[in-house]
Scaffold this motif. Structure first.
Motif, mmCIF file in Angstrom:
data_model
loop_
_atom_site.group_PDB
_atom_site.id
_atom_site.type_symbol
_atom_site.label_atom_id
_atom_site.label_comp_id
_atom_site.label_asym_id
_atom_site.label_seq_id
_atom_site.Cartn_x
_atom_site.Cartn_y
_atom_site.Cartn_z
ATOM 1 N N GLU A 143 61.556 62.164 71.982
ATOM 2 C CA GLU A 143 61.663 60.716 71.088
ATOM 3 C C GLU A 143 61.497 59.727 72.204
ATOM 4 O O GLU A 143 62.390 59.648 73.190
ATOM 5 C CB GLU A 143 62.609 60.500 70.261
ATOM 6 C CG GLU A 143 62.816 61.408 68.828
ATOM 7 C CD GLU A 143 61.486 61.165 68.090
ATOM 8 O OE1 GLU A 143 61.115 60.039 67.964
ATOM 9 O OE2 GLU A 143 61.096 62.073 67.355
ATOM 10 N N TRP A 144 60.635 58.611 71.919
ATOM 11 C CA TRP A 144 60.517 57.680 72.977
ATOM 12 C C TRP A 144 61.710 56.835 73.704
ATOM 13 O O TRP A 144 61.725 56.540 74.627
ATOM 14 C CB TRP A 144 59.351 56.711 72.430
ATOM 15 C CG TRP A 144 59.609 55.699 71.475
ATOM 16 C CD1 TRP A 144 59.573 56.068 70.128
ATOM 17 C CD2 TRP A 144 60.305 54.373 71.476
ATOM 18 N NE1 TRP A 144 59.761 55.163 69.422
ATOM 19 C CE2 TRP A 144 60.368 53.936 70.187
ATOM 20 C CE3 TRP A 144 60.727 53.750 72.706
ATOM 21 C CZ2 TRP A 144 60.871 52.932 69.971
ATOM 22 C CZ3 TRP A 144 61.505 52.612 72.288
ATOM 23 C CH2 TRP A 144 61.509 51.929 70.996
ATOM 24 N N PRO A 145 62.543 56.387 72.453
ATOM 25 C CA PRO A 145 63.859 55.886 72.962
ATOM 26 C C PRO A 145 64.527 56.592 74.216
ATOM 27 O O PRO A 145 65.123 55.922 75.109
ATOM 28 C CB PRO A 145 64.885 55.732 71.890
ATOM 29 C CG PRO A 145 63.916 55.906 70.662
ATOM 30 C CD PRO A 145 62.694 56.677 71.201
ATOM 31 N N TYR A 146 64.715 57.889 73.890
ATOM 32 C CA TYR A 146 65.417 58.694 74.844
ATOM 33 C C TYR A 146 64.708 58.796 76.041
ATOM 34 O O TYR A 146 65.332 58.822 77.299
ATOM 35 C CB TYR A 146 65.582 60.095 74.397
ATOM 36 C CG TYR A 146 66.386 60.385 73.058
ATOM 37 C CD1 TYR A 146 67.774 60.117 73.109
ATOM 38 C CD2 TYR A 146 65.832 60.521 71.960
ATOM 39 C CE1 TYR A 146 68.561 59.849 72.072
ATOM 40 C CE2 TYR A 146 66.714 60.716 70.828
ATOM 41 C CZ TYR A 146 68.126 60.260 70.818
ATOM 42 O OH TYR A 146 68.710 60.547 69.963
ATOM 43 N N VAL A 147 63.286 58.829 76.261
ATOM 44 C CA VAL A 147 62.295 58.989 77.441
ATOM 45 C C VAL A 147 62.785 57.636 78.207
ATOM 46 O O VAL A 147 62.978 57.768 79.286
ATOM 47 C CB VAL A 147 61.075 58.975 76.999
ATOM 48 C CG1 VAL A 147 60.092 58.965 78.310
ATOM 49 C CG2 VAL A 147 60.668 60.221 76.542
ATOM 50 N N LEU A 148 62.693 56.391 77.683
ATOM 51 C CA LEU A 148 63.118 55.126 78.285
ATOM 52 C C LEU A 148 64.486 55.010 78.648
ATOM 53 O O LEU A 148 64.550 54.672 79.908
ATOM 54 C CB LEU A 148 62.552 54.076 77.350
ATOM 55 C CG LEU A 148 61.133 53.648 76.980
ATOM 56 C CD1 LEU A 148 61.203 52.733 75.942
ATOM 57 C CD2 LEU A 148 60.431 53.516 78.274
#
Length: 334
Positions: A143-148
């Motif tokens: 998921e993108w929040p974890y990537v950032l």
């Protein structure tokens, strides 16, 4: 055919010009073989630190942003996408690296060059290639929040990573590449109120500048490691805020997004040639600075010399890039 995002055009042109300006003033920050070091000018150091906040982070952000547009239009497979990126990034990298070793760079620099430790400013191309690989591997799995979030945390450890294959640069700048790719998703979940962003940005930039001015990071003792962490976090977050404010400013205030007002012919010309300008201008600079006359001119004219160098680099690299783009077998390298 989808129309170009003109906000990105303006930001890319301005940032590219700042990169050339940064290199024109670089002899005041680094040793370029001058017998007596150039004077350390406080204003130049201040501008240098400010440019560090956005000149390269913005390029990675723009690359991720454009990749989002490309991916949303054509969700190609991993192998297909990497073939395109190899042609756009690795081919120019290999061509200019080879040319740099054989012809363009001073011998003392060329002797230490190989594929794994990139030629001078070409590290950006190799690091960008690495960012594409990582994002392509993660975008469907995490998921993108974890990537950032994870990218931001890991980015403060970049100095502990080896230069091999630009791993240190990839670790440092991947967070900005991912920010560009996920920017519209981020805008949906946070309230972008410029007033609060500006206040927070001023605080973070002040922390970043203070820790750079008053602490010597070349000899970091145990107690200073916390200061280093604060410096790097404030650096990354300041860069993030500057990028957001810049995009929102051009997008809303100047009304140059999507199918709105088109840029001038000069801006459009420079935007098309900005990739080649980035590659070519620094080779010109390095070779010019081999001459003692240029070094002496810099020492005698600390204000005029970098301005003239900047103007010459912009004009010469733009003309060379234009000619290369008109040459059938060379246009793929710029």
């Amino acid at each position: 055919m989808a129309k170009r995002n003109q906000t990105i055009t303006y930001i890319r042109v301005i940032t590219s010009i700042f990169v050339v300006a940064f290199h024109s003033y670089q002899p005041f920050f680094y040793d370029f073989g001058i017998d007596n070091n150039l004077p350390q000018i406080g204003v130049y150091k201040f501008l240098f630190l400010l440019m560090q906040l956005f000149r390269m982070p913005v390029f990675f952000f723009l690359s991720g942003f454009v990749f989002y547009y490309q991916n949303s239009k054509n969700n190609a497979k991993f192998a297909t996408t990497m073939m395109k990126k190899n042609k756009r990034l690795l081919l120019p990298y290999l061509f200019w690296s080879t040319l740099g070793v054989v012809v363009l760079l001073p011998q003392e620099i060329s002797d230490s060059i190989n594929f794994y430790l990139p030629v001078q400013h070409l590290w950006f191309i190799q690091a960008l290639w690495g960012c594409f690989i990582i994002l392509l591997a993660l975008k469907e799995r995490v998921e993108w929040p974890y990537v950032l979030a994870v990218a931001l945390l890991i980015s403060i450890t970049y100095s502990y990573w080896p230069r091999f294959m630009c791993l240190n640069a990839i670790v440092r700048y991947f967070v900005f590449f991912a920010l560009g790719f996920y920017y519209f998703k981020l805008r949906e979940v946070i309230s972008l109120k410029p007033k609060y962003f500006i206040i927070l940005g001023i605080i973070l930039i002040s922390v970043y500048l203070y820790t750079n001015y008053y602490y010597d990071f070349s000899q970091v003792s145990t107690w200073k490691k916390g200061v280093v962490a604060i410096n790097r976090v404030s650096n990354a977050l300041s860069s993030f805020i500057l990028i957001v404010l810049a995009y929102e400013f051009f997008d809303k205030s100047l009304h140059m997004d999507g199918d709105r007002e088109k840029p001038s012919k000069l801006i459009a010309f420079y935007d098309i040639h900005s990739y080649g300008v980035y590659i070519v201008h620094y080779f010109i600079f390095l070779n010019l600075f081999k001459f003692k006359e240029i070094q002496s001119f810099y020492k005698a004219n600390i204000v005029l010399a970098p301005v003239l160098m900047f103007a010459f680099l912009i004009l010469s690299s733009s003309c060379i890039t234009y000619m290369l783009r008109k040459t059938p077998y060379l246009k793929r390298f710029v």
